[in-house]
Design an enzyme around this catalytic site. Structure first.
Site, PDB file in Angstrom:
ATOM      1  N   GLY A 105      66.651   2.934 -15.504  1.00 43.22           N
ATOM      2  CA  GLY A 105      66.771   1.533 -15.894  1.00 43.22           C
ATOM      3  C   GLY A 105      65.467   1.022 -16.476  1.00 43.22           C
TER       4      GLY A 105
ATOM      5  N   GLU B  54      71.486   6.890  -7.104  1.00 43.79           N
ATOM      6  CA  GLU B  54      70.707   7.091  -5.869  1.00 43.79           C
ATOM      7  C   GLU B  54      71.402   8.072  -4.932  1.00 43.79           C
ATOM      8  OE1 GLU B  54      67.835   5.095  -6.420  1.00 43.79           O
ATOM      9  OE2 GLU B  54      67.326   6.841  -5.228  1.00 43.79           O
TER      10      GLU B  54
END
Ligand code: TC6
Ligand code: FAD
Length: 667
Positions: free
Chosen positions: A189, A432
């Site tokens: 990101g 994640e």
């Protein structure tokens, strides 16, 4: 909020509420001061005219949407400076204050990875000298960073990453390379056009030896011009199901050099001559992921509270169908099937928050021990963070989807904000640590624990229940909360035992353990899920019980109803498991069902009060359906009118295409 504008249904609902909403707000925030501080920040940000969009962000082009997100997030950072001046990373703890980001853009901030992973990695993986050099610059946003680990070819299997960092002792530098297409970093990101630095996770080579993956601090763009540095290829990966403004990027290196001291050296080091000093535990390199997996529980609790507020308020405002002839149409919240869709999501938000706090405290304690050189509790923390992140993200996505469905057609509107929340939450099942991959990590821990059971060893706290239920007898069922928790533990123990046995049965002569593991992996994931549900039930019940004693009796009662609803809902969902591993009877299940329906009825009058207790400002909810005043239809129409297509009565495509088509049809 001006009460006179509020629709009559919500006024009535609020009058019905049996507890003090303010008390619940303070409980969720962690005290009156925390509420005041949060509200002050939210007030300053949400009333800043620069933050308000003239054109809703979903009508902007991809490029405009990013630029708008950057502009507004820079304003946010400027405002937040005043409130975070005294903040150091050492006093970080999860807090509701950070939810203000959703009041700035509807989707994800391009700076999310800067605060969420770049800074935590610098703090946790740098040595003291590196920390002193980099952390203040990152905290003040003098430099902007991200976390670049995943590549086109590998995300889950970190050991398989292909980006290399080869030490050159002549210049005391590392040379970074992405030797092929699949080694390009992909996903981080803010990497595309926002960050000028990043943590790069790369395979370390020194003196011709390979030492596995390590984190490096890498500048990728010129500070003044923002032009990518020579040897860097960087760009954006394109539109996705959600995360449209997250600015996810790709990154390649061609013989890109960084100083030796840009390797993060808290755990492992490379000396000037290229000598490698090993970390006390090579899994400490994965530390940021453990941190984020813990924090994700709070994000999920927050997103659920937003979706719950929208769907519950809308369900109180919306009338549809008659239950009895000649009577007014019912508020849809009065249909018990609707309560079944709504209330479990409301209670799940509370469960994730309290279990999240428990997990956070465990994380802090284990990290303090690690700081003193004691790694004993790391495997247990890892196993806990993996299954809780995996199960909670999947449950949250299911609940948000249910909230969307509970709003009927209007829930499908982007202006309800449920589709955007849906995108945000479903991404968390993958990032994640992908769901199955993390569940199998916990399963590894469970298999070791079962070995411990067989060897009659003392087990670590979160799996100690396995010993209690290790024999084959079905566990005595009791229709109480303690009985339910014990039933979930029995199911987890039973499934762990069976998965263990499945591996053994696949382990015929000549079969590798890994193949047997793969063959048994559906059962292993199932055992992990059962273990996680036992933890969610046990911890949420004990925490909600503890909290209920710290508040007024009226609020305490509501907290216990929500907690009991959670336990009862999951007992009914998992009745098959309970039938297998406990003595539960069909009569017991009927009693559970009756109690579940009773709990729905008990919660019903307080439903709007409970979601008001999340205290989410309209600007942070971003929803036509969920605003505090309940003016659902007015807002839907106001938002529809903002469609650029409504700016002209006849769109030019009519003359260009439709009319010729119609004319041709006449011939
Ligand atoms: C807003 C969005 C932001 C998103 C950002 C991102 O997505 S960023 C990108 C996020 N990306 C991801 O999340 C990628 C997900 N993938 C991973 O995290 C790893 O590749 C892995 C854990 C799946 C396997 O790793 P591996 O192949 O190196 O390990 P192995 O399976 O061979 O096990 C060996 C031993 O190590 C142990 N151990 C493992 N991890 C930890 C830990 N953290 N701590 C402690 N221990 C750990 C494990 O229990 C086992 O112990 P045992 O049983 O031998 O005593
Ligand atoms: C919105 C979003 C934001 C992200 N942000 C970042 C970021 O900022 N930085 C970053 O570095 N990364 C980021 N990621 C990447 C993310 O961490 C990875 O996508 C994630 O770890 C999964 O890896 P993968 O994509 O390689 O999936 P894969 O591993 O290829 O998964 C595909 C399938 O294979 C299965 N599978 C894989 N391995 C196994 C196994 N061992 N056993 C059983 N099944 C297996 C999985 O269960 C899954 O069903 C982001 C991803 C998303 C979606």
């Amino acid at each position: 909020m001006a009460e006179h504008n509020v629709c009559v249904e919500l006024v009535r609902e609020r009058q019905k509420c049996t507890f003090e909403v303010q008390e619940l707000i303070h409980l969720i925030d962690g005290g009156i001061t925390a509420t005041e501080e949060r509200r002050e920040v939210e007030n300053v940000v949400c009333t800043d005219p620069r933050i308000k969009d003239v054109v809703p962000e979903e009508y902007l082009s991809h490029k405009e949407r990013y630029e708008n997100a950057i502009r507004k997030n820079c304003i946010l950072q400027e405002i937040l400076k005043k409130y975070t001046e005294k903040r150091t990373w050492d006093n970080f703890r999860p807090s509701n204050k950070y939810r203000i980001s959703s009041g700035v853009v509807k989707d994800i901030s391009p700076f999310m990875l800067h605060t969420g992973m770049f800074i935590p990695t610098l703090v946790n993986q740098s040595d003291d000298e590196q920390k002193a050099k980099w952390v203040p610059k990152a905290m003040s946003m003098e430099i902007i960073g991200t976390y670049a680990q995943t590549e086109l070819g590998h995300g889950s299997f970190i050991r398989g990453l292909e980006t290399t960092a080869t030490y050159d002792p002549n210049t005391e530098e590392f040379v970074l390379n992405t030797p092929n297409l699949t080694s390009y970093k992909w996903w981080p990101g803010g990497l595309a056009h926002t960050a000028n630095h990043c943590i790069v996770v790369a395979q370390l080579y020194s003196k011709g030896q390979h030492y596995g993956v390590h984190p490096f601090f890498v500048q990728i763009r010129d500070i003044e011009t923002h032009v990518p540095l020579p040897g860097i290829k960087v760009g954006e990966i394109g539109p996705k199901l959600g995360f449209q403004t997250a600015n996810n990027g790709f990154l390649g290196f061609e013989n890109f050099r960084i100083p030796r001291r840009n390797m993060l050296m808290k755990n492992a080091q490379v000396l000037k001559d290229g000598t490698y000093i090993k970390s006390k535990n090579d899994k400490l390199t994965y530390g940021t992921m453990v941190f984020v997996r813990v924090i994700i529980l709070f994000d999920l609790a927050f997103e659920l509270s937003r979706a719950a507020t929208i769907a519950v308020r809308y369900s109180a405002v919306r009338h549809q169908s008659q239950l009895k002839a000649n009577e007014p149409e019912l508020q849809i919240i009065d249909y018990v099937t609707q309560q079944h869709k709504l209330f479990i999501g409301v209670s799940t938000s509370h469960v994730f928050r309290v279990v999240g706090l428990w997990l956070w405290n465990t994380y802090v304690k284990v990290n303090a021990d690690i700081g003193k050189g004691n790694m004993d509790q790391l495997p247990e923390l890892h196993a806990l963070a993996c299954c809780l992140k995996a199960v909670c993200s999947r449950d949250a996505a299911a609940r948000v989807e249910e909230f969307r469905l509970a709003c009927g057609g209007h829930g499908f509107m982007t202006s309800s904000n449920l589709p955007i929340i849906n995108g945000i939450v479903s991404a968390s099942i993958t990032y994640e640590g992908e769901f199955s991959v993390l569940m199998l990590q916990t399963a590894r821990f469970l298999m070791k624990a079962w070995n411990g059971v067989l060897a009659r060893k003392t087990l670590t706290p979160t799996v100690s229940y396995l010993s209690k239920f290790s024999n084959s007898d079905r566990v005595q069922w009791a229709n109480t909360t303690a009985g339910i928790i014990s039933g979930f533990q029995a199911a987890a123990a039973g499934k762990t035992k069976e998965a263990y046995a499945a591996i053994q049965s696949y382990l015929k002569p000549g079969t590798d353990y890994e193949d047997a593991w793969n063959s048994a992996s559906v059962q292993l994931v199932s055992a992990s899920e059962a273990h996680c549900r036992a933890i969610l039930c046990e911890i949420s019940w004990s925490e909600m019980q503890r909290l209920s004693k710290t508040v007024s009796p009226n609020l305490g009662k509501v907290l216990l109803e929500l907690a009991e609803l959670y336990l009862t809902y999951w007992s009914l969902e998992k009745r098959g498991d309970l039938l297998m591993y406990t003595t539960i009877s069909t009569a017991d299940i009927a009693k559970l069902q009756a109690r579940y329906e009773e709990l729905l009825a008990l919660i019903r009058p307080n439903a709007v009060g409970i979601v008001d207790g999340f205290d989410i400002r309209d600007e942070i909810l971003n929803s036509t359906l969920g605003a505090y005043d309940g003016r659902v239809y007015e807002r839907l129409m106001e938002e529809a009118k903002k469609s650029p297509l409504n700016a002209e009565p006849v769109n030019e495509s009519f003359h260009k295409y439709i009319k010729p088509l119609m004319l041709k049809a006449k011939l």
